[in-house]
Motif scaffolding. Structure first.
Motif, PDB file in Angstrom:
ATOM      1  N   HIS A  90      48.585  43.421  38.695  1.00 32.36           N
ATOM      2  CA  HIS A  90      48.191  42.049  38.373  1.00 32.36           C
ATOM      3  C   HIS A  90      49.293  41.049  38.668  1.00 32.36           C
ATOM      4  O   HIS A  90      49.014  39.916  39.057  1.00 32.36           O
ATOM      5  CB  HIS A  90      47.740  41.966  36.906  1.00 32.36           C
ATOM      6  CG  HIS A  90      46.334  42.445  36.720  1.00 32.36           C
ATOM      7  ND1 HIS A  90      45.271  41.595  36.593  1.00 32.36           N
ATOM      8  CD2 HIS A  90      45.813  43.697  36.713  1.00 32.36           C
ATOM      9  CE1 HIS A  90      44.152  42.296  36.480  1.00 32.36           C
ATOM     10  NE2 HIS A  90      44.458  43.572  36.545  1.00 32.36           N
TER      11      HIS A  90
ATOM     12  N   GLN B 155      39.678  35.332  35.192  1.00 37.08           N
ATOM     13  CA  GLN B 155      40.628  35.380  34.084  1.00 37.08           C
ATOM     14  C   GLN B 155      39.973  34.922  32.790  1.00 37.08           C
ATOM     15  O   GLN B 155      40.247  35.463  31.715  1.00 37.08           O
ATOM     16  CB  GLN B 155      41.851  34.522  34.410  1.00 37.08           C
ATOM     17  CG  GLN B 155      42.765  35.163  35.431  1.00 37.08           C
ATOM     18  CD  GLN B 155      43.933  34.287  35.835  1.00 37.08           C
ATOM     19  OE1 GLN B 155      43.997  33.106  35.460  1.00 37.08           O
ATOM     20  NE2 GLN B 155      44.864  34.843  36.595  1.00 37.08           N
TER      21      GLN B 155
ATOM     22  N   HIS C  88      41.894  42.184  41.108  1.00 36.85           N
ATOM     23  CA  HIS C  88      41.360  41.727  39.820  1.00 36.85           C
ATOM     24  C   HIS C  88      40.228  42.621  39.307  1.00 36.85           C
ATOM     25  O   HIS C  88      39.373  42.186  38.537  1.00 36.85           O
ATOM     26  CB  HIS C  88      40.895  40.271  39.929  1.00 36.85           C
ATOM     27  CG  HIS C  88      42.026  39.278  39.925  1.00 36.85           C
ATOM     28  ND1 HIS C  88      42.761  39.001  41.055  1.00 36.85           N
ATOM     29  CD2 HIS C  88      42.553  38.532  38.926  1.00 36.85           C
ATOM     30  CE1 HIS C  88      43.692  38.096  40.744  1.00 36.85           C
ATOM     31  NE2 HIS C  88      43.588  37.815  39.476  1.00 36.85           N
TER      32      HIS C  88
END
Length: 489
Positions: free
Chosen positions: A145, A205, A245
């Motif tokens: 990440h 996110q 992601h």
């Protein structure tokens, strides 16, 4: 691993290779190598959790088969590595067989290599680059990440991107737009000119915090975002970004969202949330313009994307889109009709005027964020001007816009009131009837005291062309009213 050091090490190696010419080729070279490394890490996980997983990449061509240097003297290098990459790896991946039943997680391999190239001519230097990239451990959550920040380094280095009205959208801007739109897990989120996936990653996110420990929610998360990107390099960056992601099945298409007839757009599944910074300053060929109704056809790319958004936003869906000043003040035939449709069929509740140089160094053209939803026709629209932060004369690569600079706007968002500074409106609400009286010129709550920004020549030409078209249309409109009053044909 220090990401900045990682990029510098690769760049230093590539500068010694005569085949790599400039930042654009250097970035493209890094990206296809990086994609294969990340995809191989993903496949190892899929093989572990799916007993019957079969890779679309043939045996011998996976990263683990040819790229990993086990320090036993058997790793391909020099002319042998170049011959393998140019004559086996690329031709095979560019021509992988896919059909309607091929999962997107495998289709993306062919998409990623359709327009990719190997620019390196020195096989020893290519081996050095491969070895540096192989140092990253994508099985480690933290390192994987953290690695997402490398995309910002790529795009900031790619100075030429702004020449076609396409450039990196600062993370602060994408995060602000997501924070206000508030995507919810289970909603379908789209970006029809997604570039490297900045909006999609900001949305992910926000959704990640809603997943918690639910496997069902994780599956929903995996199918949350959709993107289309016209150009090969940002498309591959976006696909890779999605894999980082934890989107195992990236629904990121390589194509032009404008090359579809609006009647077909109406039949496709609509989106709950659309987040975009469409390219502007460019123009599309006549065959693309003809995909839209005559009254909505425009020579400005951003205008055409506004049409796409309106056709593909779900009932009760929400949108946030970045648009240049020319869209606000423009009253030429197409812009007039696009804004008439926007106000007449959608609720354009807020326009945020952003300060200059937000997109420095790519362009100095001022931009705005339009927030609207597909609930009802617009009754009133709030305009809010974001002034340059105290102590800043311009934003720059070294002093970019930050999310904290949106603090005042976020505080105002939930407690709206009209604000006046030195006799000029900073925040004000206008009714739709007031806007119609202005022929949909919504250049409101502008920047009265700011020094005139010196634009780049091409940006200046674009602004003058848009202003000339707008003024000509206003003059024609006034003349039409006068001749009508006098009864003159």
């Amino acid at each position: 691993m220090a990401i900045g050091n990682f990029v510098k090490r690769i760049q230093d190696v590539m500068r010694n290779d005569s085949g790599v010419n400039g930042d654009a080729q250097r970035i493209e070279q890094i990206v296809w190598i990086l994609f294969l490394k990340i995809y191989d890490a993903k496949e190892e996980a899929w093989e572990l959790y799916h007993d019957h997983y079969t890779s679309i990449i043939p045996a011998g061509l996976k990263w683990r088969d040819w790229a990993v240097d086990r320090k036993d003297g058997e790793a391909l290098t020099g002319d042998a590595l170049l011959d393998f990459v140019n004559n086996t790896l690329f031709p095979t991946l560019k021509n992988l067989e896919i059909d309607e039943e091929t999962p997107m997680s495998q289709v993306i391999v062919r998409y990623a290599f359709e327009d990719a190239n190997n620019y390196q001519k020195d096989g020893v230097l290519l081996r050095q680059v491969v070895n540096v990239i192989d140092e990253i451990d994508f099985t480690e959550y933290k390192e994987r990440h953290e690695f997402g920040t490398i995309y910002e380094s790529f795009l900031k280095d790619l100075q030429s991107a702004g020449n076609a009205g396409e450039f990196y959208t600062p993370r602060a801007v994408t995060d602000f737009m997501v924070k206000v739109v508030k995507p919810v897990l289970g909603e379908k989120i789209g970006d029809f000119a997604c570039g490297t996936g900045g909006f999609l990653t900001s949305a992910l996110q926000a959704l990640e915090r809603q997943v918690e420990n639910s496997l069902e929610n994780r599956e929903i998360y995996n199918k949350s975002v959709y993107g289309i990107e016209k150009k090969a390099l940002p498309h591959m960056l976006c696909v890779t970004n999605m894999l980082i992601h934890d989107i195992d099945d990236p629904n990121i298409l390589h194509g032009n969202a404008l090359e579809m007839d609006y009647k077909d757009m109406r039949k496709m599944e609509p989106f709950d949330v659309i987040l975009m910074n469409p390219p502007y300053g460019g123009s599309e060929k006549d065959s693309v313009k003809s995909n839209f109704p005559t009254e909505l056809r425009s020579s400005e790319t951003a205008d055409l994307f506004m049409n796409v958004i309106m056709y593909r936003l779900k009932k009760n869906g929400r949108c946030a889109v970045i648009i240049p000043d020319g869209f606000l003040f423009g009253t030429d035939n197409a812009k007039f009709n696009i804004k008439k449709k926007l106000f007449g069929e959608f609720n354009l509740h807020t326009v945020v005027r952003m300060p200059h140089s937000v997109f420095a160094p790519y362009t100095s053209i001022r931009t705005n964020i339009l927030f609207f939803d597909n609930t009802e026709p617009t009754k009133e629209t709030w305009f809010y001007r974001m002034d340059m932060p105290e102590g800043y004369k311009n934003f720059s690569k070294t002093r970019p816009m930050k999310l904290e600079h949106f603090g005042a706007a976020l505080a105002w968002w939930d407690n709206r009131e009209e604000i006046e500074v030195d006799g000029f409106p900073k925040a004000k609400c206008y009714t739709t009837s007031e806007i119609i009286e202005r022929s949909y010129n919504i250049d409101l709550c502008g920047f009265p005291h700011e020094e005139e920004v010196i634009l780049e020549p091409m940006d200046l030409i674009q602004v003058y062309q848009e202003k000339r078209a707008s003024l000509n249309d206003e003059i024609d409109h006034v003349l039409e009213q006068i001749t009508s009053m006098l009864g003159v044909n």
